[in-house]
Design an enzyme around this catalytic site. Structure first.
Site, PDB file in Angstrom:
ATOM      1  N   LYS A  15       0.947  -1.245   0.055  1.00  0.00           N
ATOM      2  CA  LYS A  15       0.122  -0.040   0.093  1.00  0.00           C
ATOM      3  C   LYS A  15       0.787   1.250  -0.142  1.00  0.00           C
ATOM      4  CE  LYS A  15      -1.599   0.681   4.433  1.00  0.00           C
ATOM      5  NZ  LYS A  15      -1.332   1.726   5.010  1.00  0.00           N
ATOM      6  N   ARG A  90      -9.315   3.102  11.826  1.00  0.00           N
ATOM      7  CA  ARG A  90      -8.830   1.538  11.882  1.00  0.00           C
ATOM      8  C   ARG A  90      -9.632   1.023  12.993  1.00  0.00           C
ATOM      9  NH1 ARG A  90      -2.322   1.339  11.409  1.00  0.00           N
ATOM     10  NH2 ARG A  90      -2.712  -0.459  12.515  1.00  0.00           N
ATOM     11  N   ARG A 131      11.629 -12.404   4.531  1.00  0.00           N
ATOM     12  CA  ARG A 131      12.574 -11.177   4.559  1.00  0.00           C
ATOM     13  C   ARG A 131      13.655 -11.596   5.694  1.00  0.00           C
ATOM     14  NH1 ARG A 131       9.514  -5.634   5.988  1.00  0.00           N
ATOM     15  NH2 ARG A 131       9.165  -6.649   7.875  1.00  0.00           N
ATOM     16  N   ARG A 163      13.747 -10.836  11.533  1.00  0.00           N
ATOM     17  CA  ARG A 163      13.349  -9.999  12.705  1.00  0.00           C
ATOM     18  C   ARG A 163      12.174 -10.402  13.457  1.00  0.00           C
ATOM     19  NH1 ARG A 163      11.289  -4.409  10.179  1.00  0.00           N
ATOM     20  NH2 ARG A 163       9.660  -5.025  11.113  1.00  0.00           N
ATOM     21  N   ARG A 174      -0.627 -10.352  13.345  1.00  0.00           N
ATOM     22  CA  ARG A 174      -0.809  -9.123  12.499  1.00  0.00           C
ATOM     23  C   ARG A 174      -2.063  -9.225  11.563  1.00  0.00           C
ATOM     24  NH1 ARG A 174       5.136  -7.742  10.813  1.00  0.00           N
ATOM     25  NH2 ARG A 174       4.053  -5.793   9.794  1.00  0.00           N
TER      26      ARG A 174
HETATM   27  P1  AMP Z   1       1.581   2.815  10.313  1.00  0.00           P
HETATM   28  O1  AMP Z   1       2.802   3.993  10.019  1.00  0.00           O
HETATM   29  O2  AMP Z   1       0.555   2.864   9.694  1.00  0.00           O
HETATM   30  O3  AMP Z   1       2.353   1.433  10.240  1.00  0.00           O
HETATM   31  O4  AMP Z   1       1.367   3.106  11.761  1.00  0.00           O
HETATM   32  C1  AMP Z   1       2.314   3.131  12.870  1.00  0.00           C
HETATM   33  C2  AMP Z   1       1.689   3.137  14.283  1.00  0.00           C
HETATM   34  O5  AMP Z   1       0.869   4.304  14.578  1.00  0.00           O
HETATM   35  C3  AMP Z   1       0.661   1.958  14.496  1.00  0.00           C
HETATM   36  O6  AMP Z   1       1.440   0.974  15.034  1.00  0.00           O
HETATM   37  C4  AMP Z   1      -0.171   2.601  15.773  1.00  0.00           C
HETATM   38  O7  AMP Z   1       0.395   2.525  16.898  1.00  0.00           O
HETATM   39  C5  AMP Z   1      -0.333   4.084  15.316  1.00  0.00           C
HETATM   40  N1  AMP Z   1      -1.398   4.358  14.479  1.00  0.00           N
HETATM   41  C6  AMP Z   1      -1.533   4.465  12.992  1.00  0.00           C
HETATM   42  N2  AMP Z   1      -2.791   4.590  12.631  1.00  0.00           N
HETATM   43  C7  AMP Z   1      -3.419   4.630  13.742  1.00  0.00           C
HETATM   44  C8  AMP Z   1      -4.954   5.017  14.031  1.00  0.00           C
HETATM   45  N3  AMP Z   1      -5.845   5.228  13.011  1.00  0.00           N
HETATM   46  N4  AMP Z   1      -5.430   4.861  15.376  1.00  0.00           N
HETATM   47  C9  AMP Z   1      -4.477   4.658  16.159  1.00  0.00           C
HETATM   48  N5  AMP Z   1      -3.273   4.332  16.351  1.00  0.00           N
HETATM   49  C10 AMP Z   1      -2.720   4.489  14.843  1.00  0.00           C
END
Ligand code: AMP
Length: 222
Positions: A15, A90, A131, A163, A174
């Site tokens: 994505k 989310r 990976r 990892r 996940r």
């Molecule tokens: P990402 O950059 O999308 O992988 O998000 C990194 C981290 O940000 C996630 O693991 C969450 O801890 C937090 N996060 C991202 N989007 C949200 C959301 N809509 N609501 C709450 N936490 C979020």
């Protein structure tokens, strides 16, 4: 007229890469909650400390904080802007928040769509499970981007490792989290007829062309 596009897909769906490619075709404003949270985390504040606590554990940050951040971003949206949301909404709460805000800030002719980059569980496991990482920061994939010598880094010749969050138990977890989070959101968007499903298991360029074709048909890009 404004355009709102909600991008989503499971881990390893590609994505992020697809959003980057789309940026080369048209000027979109990206609202990435993960990125905004990481920026906010750097500040010296009570909220920053709270964000840190959740980010470091890979948990969702509380909805009240996400609401503050989203509201700040929505205020900056111009009249004819095209916006891509990455990582929002989310959960059910955030979906309700989004609907409330859209009612206030969007008009009848605005375009609202969700793009779902679909890959199945087996493909996620294949992509993440293959990976391999090195201490120096280089990453490889045993199938798609193999090092010259098996298990050894091309740049520094150290031994490669898997990892912790790429092991199969964590990967399954996940995937489960993604399905629980997005299942209801997806059904809701499907019912509203705004969901665009893209086959993310194809070559990167084909996925990108499919997304562009859909957006061209909707007259969002030229
Ligand atoms: P990402 O950059 O999308 O992988 O998000 C990194 C981290 O940000 C996630 O693991 C969450 O801890 C937090 N996060 C991202 N989007 C949200 C959301 N809509 N609501 C709450 N936490 C979020």
């Amino acid at each position: 007229m404004k355009t709102f596009i909600f991008f989503f897909g499971p881990p390893a769906s590609g994505k992020g890469t697809q959003i980057e490619l789309l940026m080369k075709k048209a000027s979109f404003k990206i609202i990435s909650i993960g990125k905004l949270l990481r920026e906010e985390r750097k500040k010296r504040s009570e909220i920053a400390n709270l964000i840190k606590l959740h980010l470091d554990k890979g948990e969702l940050v509380p909805d009240e904080i996400v609401e503050l951040i989203i509201d700040k971003e929505l205020k900056k949206i111009g009249a004819n802007e095209k916006i891509i949301f990455d990582g929002f909404p989310r959960n059910q709460n955030q979906l309700t928040l989004l609907d409330n805000r859209l009612k206030k800030i969007s008009s009848k002719d605005d375009k609202i769509y969700a793009i779902y980059v679909r890959i199945d569980s087996q493909e996620i496991k294949r992509r993440l499970g293959g990976r391999r990482s090195c201490e120096c920061g280089s990453t490889y994939h045993i199938e798609f981007n193999a090092p010259k010598k098996t298990g050894v880094c091309d740049s520094c010749e150290k031994k490669l490792f898997t990892r912790a969050d790429d092991n199969s138990r964590v990967i399954s977890e996940r995937i489960k989290i993604f399905q629980t989070e997005f299942g209801p959101i997806m059904s809701y968007w499907k019912k509203k007829n705004i969901l665009i499903e893209i086959n993310g298991e194809q070559d990167i360029k084909v996925v990108s062309a499919d997304i562009e074709n859909e957006l061209r048909d909707l007259k969002i890009i030229k």
